[in-house]
Scaffold this motif. Sequence first.
Motif, PDB file in Angstrom:
ATOM      1  N   ASN A 381       0.872  -1.229  -0.178  1.00  0.00           N
ATOM      2  CA  ASN A 381       0.145  -0.068   0.036  1.00  0.00           C
ATOM      3  C   ASN A 381       0.921   1.338  -0.091  1.00  0.00           C
ATOM      4  O   ASN A 381       0.545   2.250  -0.704  1.00  0.00           O
ATOM      5  CB  ASN A 381      -0.748   0.050   1.288  1.00  0.00           C
ATOM      6  N   LYS A 384       1.887   1.538  -3.656  1.00  0.00           N
ATOM      7  CA  LYS A 384       0.805   1.830  -4.409  1.00  0.00           C
ATOM      8  C   LYS A 384       0.224   3.344  -4.218  1.00  0.00           C
ATOM      9  O   LYS A 384      -0.099   4.003  -5.140  1.00  0.00           O
ATOM     10  CB  LYS A 384      -0.348   0.915  -3.944  1.00  0.00           C
ATOM     11  N   ASP A 412       5.231   6.012   5.451  1.00  0.00           N
ATOM     12  CA  ASP A 412       5.450   6.444   4.065  1.00  0.00           C
ATOM     13  C   ASP A 412       5.264   8.114   3.798  1.00  0.00           C
ATOM     14  O   ASP A 412       4.806   8.706   4.772  1.00  0.00           O
ATOM     15  CB  ASP A 412       4.491   5.584   2.977  1.00  0.00           C
ATOM     16  N   ARG A 431     -12.569   1.515  -0.241  1.00  0.00           N
ATOM     17  CA  ARG A 431     -11.314   2.019  -0.892  1.00  0.00           C
ATOM     18  C   ARG A 431     -11.665   3.501  -1.200  1.00  0.00           C
ATOM     19  O   ARG A 431     -12.712   3.966  -1.254  1.00  0.00           O
ATOM     20  CB  ARG A 431     -11.089   1.436  -2.399  1.00  0.00           C
ATOM     21  N   ASN A 433      -9.517   5.734  -3.095  1.00  0.00           N
ATOM     22  CA  ASN A 433      -9.153   6.360  -4.351  1.00  0.00           C
ATOM     23  C   ASN A 433      -9.454   5.545  -5.559  1.00  0.00           C
ATOM     24  O   ASN A 433      -8.666   4.994  -6.518  1.00  0.00           O
ATOM     25  CB  ASN A 433      -7.378   6.214  -4.266  1.00  0.00           C
ATOM     26  N   GLY A 442     -10.026  -3.398  -1.875  1.00  0.00           N
ATOM     27  CA  GLY A 442     -10.336  -2.718  -0.572  1.00  0.00           C
ATOM     28  C   GLY A 442     -10.239  -3.894   0.660  1.00  0.00           C
ATOM     29  O   GLY A 442     -11.155  -3.852   1.387  1.00  0.00           O
ATOM     30  N   LEU A 445      -6.323  -3.746   4.006  1.00  0.00           N
ATOM     31  CA  LEU A 445      -6.338  -3.304   5.334  1.00  0.00           C
ATOM     32  C   LEU A 445      -7.366  -4.089   6.481  1.00  0.00           C
ATOM     33  O   LEU A 445      -7.237  -4.315   7.511  1.00  0.00           O
ATOM     34  CB  LEU A 445      -6.677  -1.861   5.361  1.00  0.00           C
TER      35      LEU A 445
HETATM   36  P1  ADP Z   1      -6.938  -1.537  -1.663  1.00  0.00           P
HETATM   37  O1  ADP Z   1      -5.269  -1.341  -1.416  1.00  0.00           O
HETATM   38  O2  ADP Z   1      -7.303  -2.950  -2.100  1.00  0.00           O
HETATM   39  O3  ADP Z   1      -7.434  -0.436  -2.173  1.00  0.00           O
HETATM   40  P2  ADP Z   1      -6.831  -1.636   1.268  1.00  0.00           P
HETATM   41  O4  ADP Z   1      -7.755  -2.060   2.276  1.00  0.00           O
HETATM   42  O5  ADP Z   1      -5.543  -2.132   1.314  1.00  0.00           O
HETATM   43  O6  ADP Z   1      -7.398  -1.731  -0.054  1.00  0.00           O
HETATM   44  O7  ADP Z   1      -6.992   0.156   1.419  1.00  0.00           O
HETATM   45  C1  ADP Z   1      -8.017   0.748   1.553  1.00  0.00           C
HETATM   46  C2  ADP Z   1      -7.717   2.137   1.135  1.00  0.00           C
HETATM   47  O8  ADP Z   1      -7.221   2.718   2.007  1.00  0.00           O
HETATM   48  C3  ADP Z   1      -7.276   2.334  -0.214  1.00  0.00           C
HETATM   49  O9  ADP Z   1      -7.868   1.985  -1.307  1.00  0.00           O
HETATM   50  C4  ADP Z   1      -6.330   3.749   0.119  1.00  0.00           C
HETATM   51  O10 ADP Z   1      -7.587   4.671  -0.297  1.00  0.00           O
HETATM   52  C5  ADP Z   1      -6.135   3.736   1.454  1.00  0.00           C
HETATM   53  N1  ADP Z   1      -5.112   3.216   1.803  1.00  0.00           N
HETATM   54  C6  ADP Z   1      -4.514   2.323   2.214  1.00  0.00           C
HETATM   55  N2  ADP Z   1      -3.161   2.449   2.398  1.00  0.00           N
HETATM   56  C7  ADP Z   1      -2.703   3.745   2.100  1.00  0.00           C
HETATM   57  C8  ADP Z   1      -1.480   4.630   2.248  1.00  0.00           C
HETATM   58  N3  ADP Z   1      -0.497   3.909   2.590  1.00  0.00           N
HETATM   59  N4  ADP Z   1      -1.400   5.763   1.857  1.00  0.00           N
HETATM   60  C9  ADP Z   1      -2.554   6.286   1.462  1.00  0.00           C
HETATM   61  N5  ADP Z   1      -3.889   5.416   1.394  1.00  0.00           N
HETATM   62  C10 ADP Z   1      -4.005   4.364   1.574  1.00  0.00           C
END
Ligand code: ADP
Length: 478
Positions: A381, A384, A412, A431, A433, A442, A445
């Motif tokens: 993440n 990403k 980060d 999610r 973004n 999503g 996490l």
């Molecule tokens: P995914 O990565 O599959 O979208 P996650 O459950 O991992 O789903 O994350 C949920 C949401 O949290 C992401 O879509 C993103 O918007 C936000 N997110 C997670 N990690 C970060 C990060 N390191 N920096 C910014 N936004 C994050």
Amino acid sequence: MKHSELTFQAIVEATPNAIILVNKEGKIAYANHQTEKLFGFNRIELISQKVEILIPQRHHEHHPDFRTQFFKSPETRAMGSGRELFAMRKDKSEFPVEIGLNPLVTLEGTMVLVSIIDITTRKKAEERFRLVVESAPNAMILANKDGEITLINAQTEKLFGYQRNELIGSKLEILIPKKFSGNHPHLRESFFHSPSVRSMGAGRDLFAVRKDGTQFPVEIGLNPIETDQGTVVLASVIDITARKRHEAMSALELKNKELEQFNYIASHDLQEPLRTVSNYVQILEEDFSGQLNQEAKNYLNTISRATLRMSMLVRTLLEFSRLGQNKKMVSLDCNTIVKNVVTDLNSLIKETKTTILIEDLPTLYAYETELMQLFLNLINNAIKFRKKDQLSEIRIGCRNNSNGHFEFYVADNGIGIEPKYFARIFQIFQRLNTSQEEEGYGIGLANCKKIVEMHGGKIWVESELGKGSTFKFTIETV
Ligand code: ADP
């Protein structure tokens, strides 16, 4: 003696209060039987003595002035309004009193008829009441019919952030958010109309406001108390912020559990028809390719991509609901775990020119695959959601906080997250973004949260939009 004088004397003797008659010079002209009892003097010892004989030494200096004042404009009134008054017995012991002054015109000129009430018992009761209120674990507030605060305890100061003297004499509405305070005088009136012990605002959510303007949810109990000054109300206020949060969390956990169960069943049952669709698409592509025109081939291609995406979704769901099942905890060196994860992500790290700084990490008891997945999701993440115009840097570390937990962080310098989403992102399929091209469901996490909770810990994020995010989680040190 004349008949009227005799009657007067009989009345004065019969009253339950100490009564003395004092002349302009401050000499006692008469004292009733109750005075003898209260002060321990014989009447003979009092007559013609200065009244100061009944007053503690420290007040002697000012008393003649007060007396002169009284005789200048004699009227019936209570003595020493607002001050605490004390009288002194023959044995020099003191006791609190309430004193009434009544001018009396006699043949020897104007005198003052003084009635003295021993209020020791009342004072003790008041003191006891004050102590009980003071030691109560809740904020306690005493207010009169007009809504003026007359007494509060230390808890009230703590809860609302006011000093005691700022609240005493203020209206109760100072503690109520503006939105509700308008209607409060009306509600107070109806309470005093039929006072009873009850909780306030049945069925409504109640809020209070601190000195700094912040609001918090409360539960309020109301107790009417009868006093000399009429009915007053003792309100006990409990801050229920923690309880509300707990309720919300439990509801969320239940929802997550139900969702997990549904996931498991759904993903299991979905796999089979999905396999059938894939198989037939494959047959069409391989065996009927020659008979299909380009348009049909494009459609097949779309179907094939959609099925692939769907089967990945289903697999992820299944993995999520199977997390931690039939596994054993083992001793793991987190340095090795993170190193392996970084190796797995090597091509992505190289491609994005990401720097990863890793502090020395502890060895702990954990579920191996899950712990790897936890770091993998967080690091993945962090890459990403990097800022596209800046090289990304990830810092990973841990500190042993004293309450039996390791506290890890993965920080980060990416796009960051708005505070309003801090809780939401840990729920499954959430999610933020979606407009971005990043792959994802999503679920990462939600997985992390589940893994951390399997290890008796908590996970949360600290972040500022545009500045980066720090994901922190704890793991029990058992
Ligand atoms: P995914 O990565 O599959 O979208 P996650 O459950 O991992 O789903 O994350 C949920 C949401 O949290 C992401 O879509 C993103 O918007 C936000 N997110 C997670 N990690 C970060 C990060 N390191 N920096 C910014 N936004 C994050």
